[in-house]
Design an enzyme around this catalytic site. Structure first.
Site, short mmCIF file in Angstrom:
data_model
loop_
_atom_site.label_atom_id
_atom_site.label_comp_id
_atom_site.label_asym_id
_atom_site.label_seq_id
_atom_site.Cartn_x
_atom_site.Cartn_y
_atom_site.Cartn_z
N HIS A 18 30.52 53.50 52.31
CA HIS A 18 29.78 52.26 52.63
C HIS A 18 29.22 51.62 51.36
CE1 HIS A 18 29.79 53.81 56.79
NE2 HIS A 18 29.51 54.97 56.21
N SER A 48 34.19 32.95 28.99
CA SER A 48 33.87 31.78 29.80
C SER A 48 33.86 30.56 28.91
CB SER A 48 32.49 31.98 30.44
OG SER A 48 31.87 30.75 30.66
N GLU A 64 41.11 40.34 38.87
CA GLU A 64 40.84 39.34 39.91
C GLU A 64 42.13 38.65 40.35
OE1 GLU A 64 37.52 36.69 38.79
OE2 GLU A 64 36.87 38.34 37.53
N LYS A 92 29.80 35.98 28.59
CA LYS A 92 30.69 36.48 29.64
C LYS A 92 31.93 37.21 29.11
CE LYS A 92 30.50 35.91 33.58
NZ LYS A 92 30.65 34.71 34.41
#
Ligand code: ARG
Length: 457
Positions: A156, A277, A290, A283
């Protein structure tokens, strides 16, 4: 270009309809398989005396020159042709005159295309399996380096029990090893030659389908000519296997993305597999992972596109089936691109065992072991479970953890507690003592590594 079938028609095909009908932009990549299939067919025609041996040899020679010419850039595939089959045949006819027109005896594009896709997918399957093996090898490398890296195992997405990073990523190795067998199984069923099914009903010529099948490396022939030309189960099966690979990569990606975040920081992807970024200077994004997660949707989509195309199609060949190649090729390309990026990304990723260990120290992931401690001293497990629950509640109240509670505090809950409890609930002991087969203990991890090493041999 005049159509092969122009004889029956009074008018030429509308230009837009012609473009709409054409599949060459997609199927041109099967030129090698198409030529190989044609060579086997020409050899069979010669052997059976349907054309002379001399004619057969001339056709085969011309086909091999066409193949060389395409491969060496001397012959461009003409996108004005309807499909790759028509293109190869038209070049052959241009070069051999009337003899070229004999190749299509006892054959139809329906069995021709069914052979070509199988040959094409058989080659791609080999490549995809070798890419999966590269990824498994990267996983093995990381596992070997991280057999002592203790981290929280989750259920979980809540910290559950201590495991090692090696055990966690070997789970992906197991999934991928099954993916290999799924592809191998599908290939086994696919590897029957439909050549000689002709349009749908077979032929009146005395052909030898077994000879062709053997020449092309098939295990046998498809036994029903109608099925031979209209079956695309093998595309569905392979795309289902590819979808499963993508589902695995997508779960792995999700974890890599989570682990790379500052909230976890269990790993850092190598600079060469991350991006920055355009506005936020701090970043470092896991774009590759992704994208793989994102592309999973495409591969599922390809599977559903073809399933839907085939649904309710009457036998035998229908032009709808030309759509099969867009779906299967996209699926093949995507899964290959993802595997190609994934293996080096995993191989170069840096693990941060210290952060894993710190995360494992919080969240009471040794609570099961504490309950087992009491149970092993004679308390029924359910009672032990409840007692430890109360101790955890006390810790939360006092803003502390199980390892820091004093023996006196423990004794208030049960007289069974002794000084040895601290060793029993240390993270190292929790991992080491999980000696059950397939568990997170060292011996099991070594067995898993050995199993996967054998898989990729
Ligand atoms: N380009 C076609 C395909 O990919 C080849 C088979 C065409 N057969 C036919 N009868 N029109 O499906």
């Amino acid at each position: 270009m005049e159509k092969m079938w122009a004889g029956r028609f009074a008018k030429a095909l509308d230009k837009k309809a012609d473009d709409f009908n054409s599949s060459i932009a997609t199927d041109k990549r099967m030129y090698r398989q198409d030529i190989t299939g044609s060579m086997a067919h020409a050899a069979m025609l010669g052997k059976q005396g349907i054309i002379s041996e001399e004619e057969s040899e001339k056709i085969i020679d011309a086909l091999s020159v066409i193949l060389e010419d395409i491969e060496e850039g001397r012959l461009d595939i003409d996108l004005e042709a309807e499909d790759i089959h028509m293109f190869v045949e038209s070049v052959l006819t241009k070069r051999l005159g009337d003899l070229g027109k004999k190749l299509h005896t006892a054959r139809s594009r329906n069995d021709q295309v069914a052979v070509d896709i199988r040959l094409y997918l058989r080659d791609e399957a080999v490549e995809i399996i070798s890419l999966i093996k590269k990824l498994i090898s990267a996983i093995i490398l990381q596992a070997k380096e991280n057999t002592n890296a203790i981290m929280p195992g989750y259920t979980h997405l809540q910290r559950a029990q201590p495991i090692t990073f090696a055990h966690q990523i070997l789970a992906y190795g197991m999934m991928l090893s099954r993916d290999i067998t799924r592809i191998e199984d599908a290939v086994k069923r696919m590897n029957y030659s439909p050549l000689g099914s002709c349009a749908l009903a077979g032929t009146t010529y005395d052909t030898d389908r077994y000879f062709e099948a053997e020449k092309l490396g098939f295990s046998g022939i498809t036994l029903n000519s109608i099925d031979g030309v209209s079956d695309r189960d093998f595309c569905i099966e392979l795309m289902a296997a590819f979808s499963t690979i993508m589902m695995h990569l997508s779960r792995f990606s999700e974890e890599i993305i989570l682990w790379s975040s500052w909230e976890f920081k269990f790993i850092e992807l190598d600079d060469s597999f991350t991006t920055g970024s355009s506005i936020m200077p701090q970043k470092k994004n896991s774009d590759m992972a992704e994208l793989v997660r994102g592309k999973t949707g495409r591969v599922y989509g390809d599977l559903f596109a073809l399933l839907t195309t085939l649904k309710g199609l009457p036998l035998a060949y229908n032009k709808d089936m030309q759509e099969d190649k867009d779906a299967i090729f996209d699926s093949v390309d995507t899964v290959k691109a993802c595997l190609e990026i994934f293996a080096p990304m995993v191989e170069t990723m840096h693990t941060i065992p210290e952060n894993m260990y710190n995360a494992a120290g919080k969240g009471f992931i040794n609570a099961t072991d504490l309950a087992d401690y009491l149970a092993k001293k004679g308390m029924p497990f359910r009672t032990a479970y409840k007692t430890v629950g109360e101790i955890v509640a006390e810790c939360i109240d006092k803003n502390t953890v199980l390892d820091k509670l004093t023996l006196k505090e423990y004794k208030a809950h049960s007289e069974l507690f002794e000084d040895d409890l601290y060793n029993e609930i240390s993270l190292e002991t929790c991992v080491e003592k999980r000696i059950s087969a397939g568990g997170t203990g060292k011996a099991s991890v070594m067995t898993q590594i050995e199993y996967l090493e054998n898989t990729i041999k």
